[in-house]
Design a protein around this motif. Structure first.
Motif, PDB file in Angstrom:
ATOM      1  N   THR A  73       0.792  -1.235   0.000  1.00 54.80           N
ATOM      2  CA  THR A  73       0.000   0.000   0.000  1.00 54.80           C
ATOM      3  C   THR A  73       0.828   1.291   0.000  1.00 54.80           C
ATOM      4  N   PRO A  74       2.008   1.340   0.644  1.00 50.46           N
ATOM      5  CA  PRO A  74       2.777   2.597   0.595  1.00 50.46           C
ATOM      6  C   PRO A  74       3.225   2.965  -0.820  1.00 50.46           C
ATOM      7  N   ASP A  75       3.257   1.966  -1.730  1.00 48.10           N
ATOM      8  CA  ASP A  75       3.707   2.226  -3.095  1.00 48.10           C
ATOM      9  C   ASP A  75       2.575   2.722  -3.995  1.00 48.10           C
ATOM     10  N   ILE A  76       1.372   2.827  -3.436  1.00 43.14           N
ATOM     11  CA  ILE A  76       0.219   3.223  -4.235  1.00 43.14           C
ATOM     12  C   ILE A  76      -0.209   4.624  -3.809  1.00 43.14           C
ATOM     13  N   PRO A  77      -0.373   5.563  -4.755  1.00 35.95           N
ATOM     14  CA  PRO A  77      -0.811   6.923  -4.398  1.00 35.95           C
ATOM     15  C   PRO A  77      -2.109   6.897  -3.593  1.00 35.95           C
ATOM     16  N   ALA A  78      -2.239   7.848  -2.682  1.00 34.18           N
ATOM     17  CA  ALA A  78      -3.371   7.858  -1.755  1.00 34.18           C
ATOM     18  C   ALA A  78      -4.705   7.927  -2.482  1.00 34.18           C
ATOM     19  N   ASP A  79      -4.800   8.761  -3.528  1.00 32.76           N
ATOM     20  CA  ASP A  79      -6.089   8.897  -4.213  1.00 32.76           C
ATOM     21  C   ASP A  79      -6.457   7.627  -4.967  1.00 32.76           C
ATOM     22  N   LEU A  80      -5.456   6.974  -5.545  1.00 29.00           N
ATOM     23  CA  LEU A  80      -5.704   5.717  -6.252  1.00 29.00           C
ATOM     24  C   LEU A  80      -6.105   4.623  -5.267  1.00 29.00           C
ATOM     25  N   LEU A  81      -5.415   4.572  -4.138  1.00 31.25           N
ATOM     26  CA  LEU A  81      -5.732   3.576  -3.112  1.00 31.25           C
ATOM     27  C   LEU A  81      -7.146   3.798  -2.561  1.00 31.25           C
ATOM     28  N   ALA A  82      -7.503   5.077  -2.368  1.00 28.30           N
ATOM     29  CA  ALA A  82      -8.845   5.383  -1.864  1.00 28.30           C
ATOM     30  C   ALA A  82      -9.916   4.922  -2.847  1.00 28.30           C
ATOM     31  N   LEU A  83      -9.672   5.140  -4.129  1.00 27.18           N
ATOM     32  CA  LEU A  83     -10.626   4.695  -5.148  1.00 27.18           C
ATOM     33  C   LEU A  83     -10.726   3.171  -5.142  1.00 27.18           C
ATOM     34  N   TYR A  84      -9.582   2.517  -5.066  1.00 25.68           N
ATOM     35  CA  TYR A  84      -9.562   1.046  -5.035  1.00 25.68           C
ATOM     36  C   TYR A  84     -10.379   0.524  -3.844  1.00 25.68           C
ATOM     37  N   GLU A  85     -10.147   1.102  -2.667  1.00 23.86           N
ATOM     38  CA  GLU A  85     -10.850   0.642  -1.464  1.00 23.86           C
ATOM     39  C   GLU A  85     -12.352   0.866  -1.590  1.00 23.86           C
ATOM     40  N   LYS A  86     -12.742   1.983  -2.176  1.00 22.20           N
ATOM     41  CA  LYS A  86     -14.159   2.275  -2.369  1.00 22.20           C
ATOM     42  C   LYS A  86     -14.801   1.244  -3.294  1.00 22.20           C
ATOM     43  N   LEU A  87     -14.117   0.945  -4.386  1.00 21.83           N
ATOM     44  CA  LEU A  87     -14.640  -0.035  -5.336  1.00 21.83           C
ATOM     45  C   LEU A  87     -14.654  -1.441  -4.731  1.00 21.83           C
ATOM     46  N   ARG A  88     -13.658  -1.734  -3.926  1.00 22.50           N
ATOM     47  CA  ARG A  88     -13.623  -3.046  -3.274  1.00 22.50           C
ATOM     48  C   ARG A  88     -14.801  -3.205  -2.322  1.00 22.50           C
ATOM     49  N   ASP A  89     -15.128  -2.148  -1.600  1.00 21.00           N
ATOM     50  CA  ASP A  89     -16.287  -2.198  -0.709  1.00 21.00           C
ATOM     51  C   ASP A  89     -17.575  -2.434  -1.490  1.00 21.00           C
ATOM     52  N   GLN A  90     -17.648  -1.863  -2.683  1.00 21.83           N
ATOM     53  CA  GLN A  90     -18.856  -1.971  -3.491  1.00 21.83           C
ATOM     54  C   GLN A  90     -18.955  -3.304  -4.231  1.00 21.83           C
ATOM     55  N   TYR A  91     -17.825  -3.756  -4.782  1.00 23.20           N
ATOM     56  CA  TYR A  91     -17.879  -4.898  -5.691  1.00 23.20           C
ATOM     57  C   TYR A  91     -17.085  -6.113  -5.226  1.00 23.20           C
ATOM     58  N   GLY A  92     -16.398  -5.994  -4.114  1.00 24.79           N
ATOM     59  CA  GLY A  92     -15.595  -7.115  -3.635  1.00 24.79           C
ATOM     60  C   GLY A  92     -14.198  -7.130  -4.228  1.00 24.79           C
ATOM     61  N   ILE A  93     -14.079  -6.734  -5.487  1.00 22.67           N
ATOM     62  CA  ILE A  93     -12.785  -6.623  -6.168  1.00 22.67           C
ATOM     63  C   ILE A  93     -12.676  -5.195  -6.674  1.00 22.67           C
ATOM     64  N   GLY A  94     -11.586  -4.511  -6.311  1.00 20.77           N
ATOM     65  CA  GLY A  94     -11.451  -3.102  -6.683  1.00 20.77           C
ATOM     66  C   GLY A  94     -10.728  -2.871  -7.987  1.00 20.77           C
ATOM     67  N   ALA A  95      -9.894  -3.838  -8.386  1.00 20.85           N
ATOM     68  CA  ALA A  95      -9.105  -3.679  -9.607  1.00 20.85           C
ATOM     69  C   ALA A  95      -8.952  -5.034 -10.268  1.00 20.85           C
ATOM     70  N   ALA A  96      -8.872  -5.020 -11.588  1.00 15.84           N
ATOM     71  CA  ALA A  96      -8.734  -6.266 -12.330  1.00 15.84           C
ATOM     72  C   ALA A  96      -7.843  -6.037 -13.545  1.00 15.84           C
ATOM     73  N   MET A  97      -7.209  -7.096 -13.998  1.00 17.74           N
ATOM     74  CA  MET A  97      -6.342  -7.012 -15.175  1.00 17.74           C
ATOM     75  C   MET A  97      -7.180  -6.998 -16.455  1.00 17.74           C
ATOM     76  N   LEU A  98      -6.742  -6.221 -17.381  1.00 16.16           N
ATOM     77  CA  LEU A  98      -7.273  -6.298 -18.735  1.00 16.16           C
ATOM     78  C   LEU A  98      -6.404  -7.320 -19.459  1.00 16.16           C
ATOM     79  N   GLN A  99      -6.989  -8.469 -19.742  1.00 14.40           N
ATOM     80  CA  GLN A  99      -6.212  -9.560 -20.308  1.00 14.40           C
ATOM     81  C   GLN A  99      -6.855 -10.033 -21.617  1.00 14.40           C
ATOM     82  N   HIS A 100      -6.089  -9.936 -22.696  1.00 13.05           N
ATOM     83  CA  HIS A 100      -6.577 -10.352 -24.009  1.00 13.05           C
ATOM     84  C   HIS A 100      -7.931  -9.724 -24.338  1.00 13.05           C
ATOM     85  N   GLY A 101      -8.047  -8.453 -24.015  1.00 12.40           N
ATOM     86  CA  GLY A 101      -9.254  -7.715 -24.346  1.00 12.40           C
ATOM     87  C   GLY A 101     -10.441  -7.995 -23.446  1.00 12.40           C
TER      88      GLY A 101
END
Length: 246
Positions: free
Chosen positions: A175-203
């Motif tokens: 977490t220290p390597d992730i900017p605060a605003d990006l981390l905050a967005l990730y945490e918000k999305l994780r609370d909403q959807y369970g997963i806050g970030a995902a890979m774009l893989q093969h489209g």
């Protein structure tokens, strides 16, 4: 929002660890030992009531038997006393003699009736004692089994706690390597959807498993490397990698 590509890629590591933590939390909630402990505890509580009921009945019958035996003894003593009077020849009157003989016969009948009552109570008490003993043994066995299951639960929870601590430790290193605003967005999305970030893989978004349209892929290709991209379908952060198919 903008964030360095490396910082965005760190979100994938974070998401993986958060998935591990979620699985551990699910394991902790659904340990089979927990359901078995709850079921046995319910049975044990019900059994404790049954034991008290059986022991109370056995105790009541013990007192009832003692009272009936005391009544038998009182009648026997009185009959013996009258019989001694009769045998001693102290009673000379024919009328008194007849009355005494009649009373002795009545006392013997009374004694027989009371002895039958004692036998009936003894049978009931024996059954009640046996039931109380059986229930107490069942309670002891259930208590011992419950203790064994609780020990298994504690071992399982200890293992989960150890894994949980390790995952949280690794998370704390990311977490220290992730900017605060990006981390905050990730945490918000994780609370909403369970997963806050995902890979774009093969489209395809690996969060919702939906393949992106050509228009969306072209839009992402045109975006700057530090632009934070969101999936149009699930709104999670889409992280671009060499496997993204762009």
């Amino acid at each position: 929002m903008k964030a360095a590509p490396e910082a965005q890629k760190r979100l994938l590591q974070l998401a993986e660890l958060d998935s591990v933590l979620d699985r551990l939390a699910h394991r902790r909630r659904t340990l089979p030992e927990l359901a078995e402990i709850a079921e046995r505890s319910t049975r044990l509580a019900r059994l404790a009531t049954d034991v008290i009921t059986a022991e109370t009945e056995a105790g009541d019958l013990a007192r009832e038997q003692a009272k009936a035996e005391s009544d038998v003894e009182a009648v026997r003593v009185r009959a013996d006393r009258d019989q001694k009077r009769l045998d001693s020849g102290q009673v000379s009157s024919a009328k008194d003699l007849s009355n005494l003989q009649s009373e002795i016969a009545s006392l013997h009948r009374r004694q027989n009736d009371l002895e039958d009552v004692v036998l009936e109570i003894m049978e009931r008490r024996e059954a009640a004692d046996a039931e109380a003993t059986r229930l107490a043994a069942e309670r002891a066995e259930l208590t011992a089994g419950l203790a064994t299951i609780e020990e298994k639960r504690d071992v399982a929870l200890s293992a989960i706690d150890e894994e949980d601590g390790q995952a949280k430790g690794r998370r704390g290193g990311i977490t220290p390597d992730i900017p605060a605003d990006l981390l905050a967005l990730y945490e918000k999305l994780r609370d909403q959807y369970g997963i806050g970030a995902a890979m774009l893989q093969h489209g395809r978004c690996q969060g919702c498993k939906v393949s992106l349209s050509i228009a969306d892929l072209n839009r992402i290709r045109a975006a700057a490397p530090d632009e934070v991209i969101r999936c149009e379908e699930c709104r999670r952060i889409l992280v671009r990698t060499p496997e993204s198919g762009l």
